[in-house]
Design a protein around this motif. Structure first.
Motif, short mmCIF file in Angstrom:
data_model
loop_
_atom_site.label_atom_id
_atom_site.label_comp_id
_atom_site.label_asym_id
_atom_site.label_seq_id
_atom_site.Cartn_x
_atom_site.Cartn_y
_atom_site.Cartn_z
N ASP A 110 0.85 -1.19 0.00
CA ASP A 110 0.00 0.00 0.00
C ASP A 110 0.88 1.24 0.00
OD1 ASP A 110 -2.34 -1.51 0.15
OD2 ASP A 110 -2.40 -1.43 2.35
N GLU A 111 0.35 2.35 -0.53
CA GLU A 111 1.12 3.59 -0.57
C GLU A 111 1.59 4.03 0.81
OE1 GLU A 111 1.19 7.96 -2.64
OE2 GLU A 111 -0.76 7.01 -2.35
N THR A 145 -2.67 3.64 -5.49
CA THR A 145 -2.77 3.23 -4.08
C THR A 145 -1.85 2.07 -3.71
OG1 THR A 145 -4.59 1.71 -4.57
CG2 THR A 145 -5.18 3.98 -3.93
#
Length: 153
Positions: A110-111, A145
């Motif tokens: 995830d970011e 994302t």
């Protein structure tokens, strides 16, 4: 025997030893007791014949000098990236080194996780994250994302 700068300074911290050493430097009689004379010799300020050890300071400084970093290490200061190199080859080498160190190959992240990992190296998270993507070390999902490490750049 290599003497440390700490040994030299601790010897010269004594007023009596400083005076004896100063006399030796000026070419005068040292006028030190055997114990004081031994301390001056042990610290390598004086040679065993009572003469001044002219090479000692150069030796101490040489021993204390830090080796210049080589390769990608020259772009880091205290474990953090000092900035991305301007040269393309150096930039790619640094990014590859960091990508291998930070991101597991083939695993999606995830970011926020990517940001936390990048934050361990720099305050400029967006610039470094973008450099990983632009250089092909990370693939970003179209919605931005999630990221995935790819091998090579």
């Amino acid at each position: 025997m290599t003497v440390s700068w700490q040994k030299v300074f601790s010897t010269l911290a004594s007023e009596r030893l400083r005076e004896a050493y100063a006399r030796a430097v000026l070419g005068e009689d040292v006028e030190a007791g055997s114990r004081e004379f031994s301390k001056l010799v042990e610290s390598e300020l004086l040679l065993s014949d009572g003469s001044v050890n002219d090479a000692m300071f150069k030796d101490v400084l040489g021993a204390a000098a830090h080796a210049r970093p080589q390769g990608v290490d020259r772009f880091f200061r205290e474990g953090r990236l000092d900035g991305l190199p301007a040269g393309q080859a150096d930039r790619l080498a640094v990014l590859e080194h960091l990508a291998d160190r930070l991101f597991p190959a083939g695993q999606e992240l995830d970011e926020p996780v990517v940001n936390l990992l990048v934050a361990t190296l720099t305050r400029d998270i967006p610039t470094l994250r973008r450099a990983f993507v632009d250089s092909g070390f990370l693939l970003r999902n179209p919605d931005g994302t999630r990221y995935r490490r790819v091998s090579g750049g």
